[in-house]
Scaffold this motif. Structure first.
Motif, short mmCIF file in Angstrom:
data_model
loop_
_atom_site.label_atom_id
_atom_site.label_comp_id
_atom_site.label_asym_id
_atom_site.label_seq_id
_atom_site.Cartn_x
_atom_site.Cartn_y
_atom_site.Cartn_z
N SER A 67 40.70 41.69 41.47
CA SER A 67 41.69 42.77 41.55
C SER A 67 41.22 43.92 42.42
CB SER A 67 41.99 43.30 40.13
OG SER A 67 40.84 43.89 39.56
N SER A 249 48.85 44.41 40.16
CA SER A 249 49.26 43.63 41.33
C SER A 249 48.57 42.28 41.33
CB SER A 249 48.92 44.40 42.61
OG SER A 249 49.58 45.65 42.64
N TYR A 250 47.29 42.27 40.97
CA TYR A 250 46.56 40.99 40.92
C TYR A 250 47.14 40.09 39.85
CZ TYR A 250 42.98 37.88 39.05
OH TYR A 250 42.32 36.79 38.54
N GLN A 252 50.13 39.88 38.81
CA GLN A 252 51.42 39.32 39.22
C GLN A 252 51.28 38.21 40.25
OE1 GLN A 252 53.72 42.66 40.55
NE2 GLN A 252 53.80 43.63 38.53
N THR A 253 50.21 38.29 41.07
CA THR A 253 50.04 37.31 42.14
C THR A 253 49.02 36.23 41.82
OG1 THR A 253 48.39 38.74 43.19
CG2 THR A 253 50.69 39.00 43.88
N THR A 255 47.28 32.97 40.63
CA THR A 255 47.80 31.61 40.41
C THR A 255 47.54 31.15 38.98
OG1 THR A 255 45.70 30.72 41.26
CG2 THR A 255 47.51 30.98 42.83
#
Length: 300
Positions: A67, A249-250, A252-253, A255
């Motif tokens: 992050s 943000s991390y 949400q993205t 995998t």
């Protein structure tokens, strides 16, 4: 209490007890941070677990590093702290040597201005400096740190000038005069005679400057990173300041399923941000203590 030649048990016990208490006060936050960063969410919710986690959860560090974009931020932190530090060493050593070895009209006024600039809070000059950097076109670039350091105006540069000034004053004048008799000029005397004996001063200034640039977050975000993230430059300290937003943000993205932000991940991110400085201190600890002793610094 012992005698003049031999310390007694009571005196030794009092001294060591005081040192242990002071050491514990300083080490407690670090130990708590390390312990918490290794805990899982179940360990945090379990009131029976205080210091030792049930298992060492290194996933906290992986998620915190991801992050924070750790490796990019680490490299840019080293550059943003290292390059101005080198510039401080070059400029402040020359200025300190000139003040220590040459007498010229207005020297006392220059010394007074240097001391005043150190006492003057940076918040007072923040707006004029921001306007100046904008007019020069170096705002949101690394030159906002490098250019002032080249001219002896870096972070806390006045104290570095005073350190070099004090150290170069201790060098016997006969050494400089002997080099002049042998045909050396001013710069050669400085380079060949003064600099080789100034290693303790250089170590002290390098460590202080590097740590101050590394830990500075507000001025870095104002001059280099940009208030709205206008520049690609960032540091670990800035990433830690914005850790909550970066982790969201991390998350949400990512995998894989990322854990919700908790105290363990916060502590892991904090530990990652100070770990390079801790390693640097442990590596240079002996040289740092010796340099402090020889330059006469009483503490920071």
């Amino acid at each position: 209490m012992g005698t003049k030649d031999r310390e007694g048990f009571l005196k030794q016990f009092s001294v060591y007890a005081l040192l242990i208490c002071i050491g514990f006060i300083y080490l407690y936050p670090i130990l708590h941070m390390i312990s918490s960063s290794l805990m899982t969410l179940d360990d945090l919710l379990d009131s029976s677990i205080k210091w030792l986690p049930s298992s060492f959860n290194l996933e906290n560090f992986r998620q915190a590093a991801a992050s924070m974009d750790f490796w990019r931020a680490l490299w840019q932190s080293v550059v943003l702290a290292g390059v101005p530090t080198i510039c401080n060493l070059l400029s402040c050593s020359v200025i300190g040597y000139g003040l220590a070895r040459f007498d010229f009209p207005g020297k006392k006024i220059v010394m007074a201005v240097i001391i005043l600039s150190f006492v003057l809070p940076s918040q007072i000059t923040m707006i004029p400096t921001y306007v100046l950097y904008s007019n020069l076109g170096i705002q949101n670039t690394i030159w906002a740190f490098v250019l002032p350091a080249l001219f002896g105006q870096g972070f806390n540069a006045p104290i570095f000038i005073l350190i070099f000034w004090q150290f170069f004053r201790q060098i016997p004048k006969v050494l400089i005069e002997a080099s002049r008799i042998d045909g050396a000029g001013y710069f050669k005397s400085f380079y060949k005679v003064a600099l080789p004996s100034a290693a303790p001063a250089f170590i002290t200034v390098a460590l202080f400057s590097f740590v101050w640039y590394w830990n500075e977050s507000y001025l870095t975000e104002l001059y280099v990173h940009g208030i709205y993230g206008d520049s690609s430059w960032t540091t670990l300290v800035i990433q830690l300041d914005n850790f909550s937003d970066n982790y969201s943000s991390y998350q949400q993205t990512a995998t894989n399923a990322a854990t919700n932000l908790n105290e363990s991940i916060n502590m892991a991110g904090t530990l990652l941000s100070i770990l390079p400085l801790m390693i640097l201190y442990f590596v240079l600890q002996r040289h740092f203590v010796e340099s402090i002793d020889r330059t006469g610094i009483t503490g920071e």
